[in-house]
Design a protein around this motif. Structure first.
Motif, PDB file in Angstrom:
ATOM      1  N   LEU A   1       0.842  -1.190   0.000  1.00 63.09           N
ATOM      2  CA  LEU A   1       0.000   0.000   0.000  1.00 63.09           C
ATOM      3  C   LEU A   1       0.883   1.249   0.000  1.00 63.09           C
ATOM      4  CD1 LEU A   1      -2.902  -0.716   2.500  1.00 63.09           C
ATOM      5  CD2 LEU A   1      -2.961  -0.604   0.012  1.00 63.09           C
ATOM      6  N   GLY A   2       0.504   2.271  -0.726  1.00 64.72           N
ATOM      7  CA  GLY A   2       1.219   3.536  -0.699  1.00 64.72           C
ATOM      8  C   GLY A   2       0.823   4.331   0.535  1.00 64.72           C
ATOM      9  N   ALA A   3       1.215   5.585   0.574  1.00 63.73           N
ATOM     10  CA  ALA A   3       0.828   6.425   1.701  1.00 63.73           C
ATOM     11  C   ALA A   3       0.729   7.847   1.191  1.00 63.73           C
ATOM     12  CB  ALA A   3       1.870   6.342   2.806  1.00 63.73           C
ATOM     13  N   ARG A   4      -0.206   8.613   1.734  1.00 65.74           N
ATOM     14  CA  ARG A   4      -0.306  10.014   1.311  1.00 65.74           C
ATOM     15  C   ARG A   4       0.874  10.772   1.883  1.00 65.74           C
ATOM     16  NH1 ARG A   4      -5.413  12.799   1.269  1.00 65.74           N
ATOM     17  NH2 ARG A   4      -4.154  13.936  -0.224  1.00 65.74           N
ATOM     18  N   HIS A   5       1.394  11.720   1.123  1.00 66.34           N
ATOM     19  CA  HIS A   5       2.542  12.483   1.589  1.00 66.34           C
ATOM     20  C   HIS A   5       2.105  13.449   2.702  1.00 66.34           C
ATOM     21  CE1 HIS A   5       6.062  15.057   1.602  1.00 66.34           C
ATOM     22  NE2 HIS A   5       6.696  14.062   0.984  1.00 66.34           N
ATOM     23  N   PRO A   6       2.923  13.582   3.755  1.00 65.82           N
ATOM     24  CA  PRO A   6       2.521  14.455   4.860  1.00 65.82           C
ATOM     25  C   PRO A   6       2.280  15.901   4.418  1.00 65.82           C
ATOM     26  CG  PRO A   6       4.805  13.732   5.106  1.00 65.82           C
ATOM     27  CD  PRO A   6       4.174  12.873   4.050  1.00 65.82           C
ATOM     28  N   LEU A   7       2.959  16.341   3.346  1.00 63.47           N
ATOM     29  CA  LEU A   7       2.698  17.710   2.874  1.00 63.47           C
ATOM     30  C   LEU A   7       1.271  17.850   2.355  1.00 63.47           C
ATOM     31  CD1 LEU A   7       5.813  18.904   0.838  1.00 63.47           C
ATOM     32  CD2 LEU A   7       4.880  19.901   2.934  1.00 63.47           C
ATOM     33  N   SER A   8       0.788  16.795   1.651  1.00 64.42           N
ATOM     34  CA  SER A   8      -0.596  16.841   1.173  1.00 64.42           C
ATOM     35  C   SER A   8      -1.556  16.830   2.355  1.00 64.42           C
ATOM     36  CB  SER A   8      -0.918  15.626   0.291  1.00 64.42           C
ATOM     37  OG  SER A   8       0.047  15.475  -0.700  1.00 64.42           O
ATOM     38  N   LEU A   9      -1.247  15.989   3.345  1.00 66.76           N
ATOM     39  CA  LEU A   9      -2.146  15.893   4.494  1.00 66.76           C
ATOM     40  C   LEU A   9      -2.231  17.224   5.239  1.00 66.76           C
ATOM     41  CD1 LEU A   9      -1.019  12.404   5.880  1.00 66.76           C
ATOM     42  CD2 LEU A   9      -3.155  12.929   4.707  1.00 66.76           C
TER      43      LEU A   9
ATOM     44  N   VAL B   1       8.407   6.208   0.585  1.00 63.92           N
ATOM     45  CA  VAL B   1       7.076   5.886   1.140  1.00 63.92           C
ATOM     46  C   VAL B   1       7.179   5.503   2.621  1.00 63.92           C
ATOM     47  CG1 VAL B   1       7.012   3.432   0.535  1.00 63.92           C
ATOM     48  CG2 VAL B   1       4.889   4.752   0.554  1.00 63.92           C
ATOM     49  N   ARG B   2       8.349   4.999   3.051  1.00 63.02           N
ATOM     50  CA  ARG B   2       8.494   4.645   4.474  1.00 63.02           C
ATOM     51  C   ARG B   2       8.417   5.883   5.355  1.00 63.02           C
ATOM     52  NH1 ARG B   2      14.003   1.511   3.947  1.00 63.02           N
ATOM     53  NH2 ARG B   2      14.263   3.376   2.670  1.00 63.02           N
ATOM     54  N   PHE B   3       8.878   7.017   4.810  1.00 64.33           N
ATOM     55  CA  PHE B   3       8.776   8.275   5.552  1.00 64.33           C
ATOM     56  C   PHE B   3       7.307   8.694   5.646  1.00 64.33           C
ATOM     57  CE2 PHE B   3       8.484  12.948   5.305  1.00 64.33           C
ATOM     58  CZ  PHE B   3       9.096  13.295   6.496  1.00 64.33           C
ATOM     59  N   SER B   4       6.619   8.680   4.496  1.00 64.82           N
ATOM     60  CA  SER B   4       5.221   9.120   4.472  1.00 64.82           C
ATOM     61  C   SER B   4       4.338   8.260   5.373  1.00 64.82           C
ATOM     62  CB  SER B   4       4.679   9.062   3.047  1.00 64.82           C
ATOM     63  OG  SER B   4       5.417   9.921   2.211  1.00 64.82           O
ATOM     64  N   ARG B   5       4.646   6.940   5.396  1.00 64.90           N
ATOM     65  CA  ARG B   5       3.799   6.016   6.147  1.00 64.90           C
ATOM     66  C   ARG B   5       3.719   6.329   7.636  1.00 64.90           C
ATOM     67  NH1 ARG B   5       5.806   0.966   3.769  1.00 64.90           N
ATOM     68  NH2 ARG B   5       4.546   0.878   1.891  1.00 64.90           N
ATOM     69  N   GLN B   6       4.755   6.986   8.164  1.00 66.97           N
ATOM     70  CA  GLN B   6       4.766   7.246   9.603  1.00 66.97           C
ATOM     71  C   GLN B   6       3.674   8.209  10.031  1.00 66.97           C
ATOM     72  OE1 GLN B   6       8.895   8.064  11.166  1.00 66.97           O
ATOM     73  NE2 GLN B   6       9.199   8.374   8.987  1.00 66.97           N
ATOM     74  N   PHE B   7       3.149   8.992   9.071  1.00 68.12           N
ATOM     75  CA  PHE B   7       2.263  10.068   9.479  1.00 68.12           C
ATOM     76  C   PHE B   7       0.807   9.645   9.608  1.00 68.12           C
ATOM     77  CE2 PHE B   7       6.077  11.958   7.982  1.00 68.12           C
ATOM     78  CZ  PHE B   7       6.312  12.957   8.902  1.00 68.12           C
ATOM     79  N   GLY B   8       0.383   8.723   8.735  1.00 72.06           N
ATOM     80  CA  GLY B   8      -0.995   8.248   8.828  1.00 72.06           C
ATOM     81  C   GLY B   8      -1.975   9.400   8.892  1.00 72.06           C
ATOM     82  N   MET B   9      -2.938   9.295   9.768  1.00 67.31           N
ATOM     83  CA  MET B   9      -3.972  10.320   9.840  1.00 67.31           C
ATOM     84  C   MET B   9      -3.714  11.303  10.980  1.00 67.31           C
ATOM     85  SD  MET B   9      -5.487   9.352   7.311  1.00 67.31           S
ATOM     86  CE  MET B   9      -6.781  10.587   7.298  1.00 67.31           C
ATOM     87  N   GLU B  10      -2.527  11.233  11.587  1.00 64.61           N
ATOM     88  CA  GLU B  10      -2.353  11.980  12.833  1.00 64.61           C
ATOM     89  C   GLU B  10      -1.961  13.440  12.636  1.00 64.61           C
ATOM     90  OE1 GLU B  10       1.168  11.839  14.854  1.00 64.61           O
ATOM     91  OE2 GLU B  10       2.293  10.752  13.343  1.00 64.61           O
ATOM     92  N   ILE B  11      -1.900  13.886  11.390  1.00 66.11           N
ATOM     93  CA  ILE B  11      -1.460  15.275  11.178  1.00 66.11           C
ATOM     94  C   ILE B  11      -2.528  16.264  11.630  1.00 66.11           C
ATOM     95  CG2 ILE B  11      -1.161  16.900   9.300  1.00 66.11           C
ATOM     96  CD1 ILE B  11       0.959  15.173   8.225  1.00 66.11           C
TER      97      ILE B  11
END
Ligand code: FA5
Length: 342
Positions: free
Chosen positions: A97-105, A332-342
């Protein structure tokens, strides 16, 4: 010859072996073919018996080879079916699975906060006219502050009239030219400067620009909007602080600091503010009346405020990211850390 041909057919264990045996025992040079040719030379009285004998042998051999051919083909088909069978019920590996970039979030989160306050989202091009990027913002060709932002010019340099926008502020002008007050817009977007990539700088980064123009707008509205924003983004009772500064397009101008949401300035070892208690977010001010005039707004009637904040640095502070390169590399491993918590 008949017996030898039948034995060879029976003992062939592959189709290739059978083919070789057939050439030897049934081909033009086989003993049976030879015998068949010799029948013609026999005396008439012997011909019929010889013909029957040779013909019978050839028929039996042909039938035996055809039978063996079918048997070997059946064996081969059964083997292929067994070897190439697919178990469709076997569990498969899941695609990663990919992950949304924290900048987008974080950008969406910021947009939502302002939309909830009734602002509209505006945008403008990344390749922008020099006039909108500088001149209309009171940064004339000889203005010393024009050097404050190191600019990528679009070729032919300095005569195309185009630059990669160095800030989102040209969208202020675009918005004032295309709308009538009251105006309340937010413009998130990419900006470009000839800065080298290092832990705290990137040649491509993101800002969001805010602009409000109406009758009677004051610094108090600016401060109130910024407080409402940081409280919704960082929570609780976080305040902002304005420090006097200078931008050609605002007068008066200020730097925006936001209170440290981790230690409120109480902890010398705080990972976010180092005990300083305040974090710099960007610049702001009351829109310079020369800018209002350049954008066709009557500065005798209307006033406005504007601000421009850097998203990467806010994200780094919010989430303890030490190096801006982690944000730009796209692992993507960097992006994955953020999840929905932004
Ligand atoms: C401006 O760009 C003004 N246009 C902001 C503004 C808008 C002022 C409206 C008044 C009214 P400044 O050059 O300081 O200002 O950049 C704003 C923010 O962008 C900085 O606080 C910082 O957070 C971020 N920033 C600047 N350079 C970089 C860079 N190379 N990499 C990442 N972030 C940067």
């Amino acid at each position: 010859a008949r017996v030898a041909a039948l034995e060879a057919a029976a003992s062939a264990t592959t189709l290739d072996e059978l083919k070789a045996a057939r050439t030897t025992h049934q081909g033009d040079r086989s003993a049976l073919a030879q015998a068949n040719r010799e029948i013609g030379a026999l005396p008439p009285s012997a011909k019929a018996a010889a013909g029957k004998l040779v013909g019978g042998a050839r028929g039996a051999v042909a039938a035996a080879y055809a039978r063996r051919q079918r048997e070997l083909e059946d064996e081969r088909d059964a083997r292929i079916l067994a070897e190439e069978s697919l178990d469709l019920t076997m569990p498969s590996g899941r695609p990663g699975l990919g992950a949304r970039h924290p900048l987008s979030l974080v950008s969406e989160r910021i947009e939502d906060i302002f939309i909830a306050m009734g602002w509209e989202i505006a945008d403008g091009p990344e390749v922008e006219s020099e006039w909108l990027t500088f001149d209309a913002l009171n940064l004339g060709p000889d203005h010393p502050a024009r050097q404050m932002q190191d600019t990528f010019f679009v070729a032919p340099a300095e005569s195309s009239g185009l630059v990669l926008r160095t800030h989102t502020s040209p969208v202020q002008i675009r918005s004032m030219l295309s709308r009538t007050p009251p105006i309340a817009i937010l413009c998130p977007g990419k900006v470009f400067r000839t800065d080298d990539l290092d832990a705290t700088h990137s040649p491509v980064f993101h800002q969001f620009e805010g602009l409000v123009v109406d009758r009677g707008i004051s610094m108090a509205h600016l401060k109130g909007s910024l407080d409402a924003f940081v409280q919704r983004l960082f929570g609780g009772h976080i305040a902002t602080r304005l420090r006097p500064s200078y931008f050609p397009f605002t007068e008066p101008s200020a730097e925006i600091d936001c209170q440290c949401w981790v230690c409120y300035g109480q902890d010398i070892s705080c990972r976010v503010c180092g005990g300083f208690g305040w974090i710099e977010l960007g610049g702001c001010g009351m829109v310079n009346r020369r800018v209002l005039t350049a954008a066709g707004i009557d500065a005798e009637v209307y006033t406005g405020f504007a601000f421009g904040l850097g998203i990467e640095r806010a994200l780094m502070l919010r989430h303890n990211v030490n190096d801006m390169r982690d944000i730009t590399e796209g692992d993507v491993r960097f992006s994955r850390q953020f999840g929905m918590e932004i």
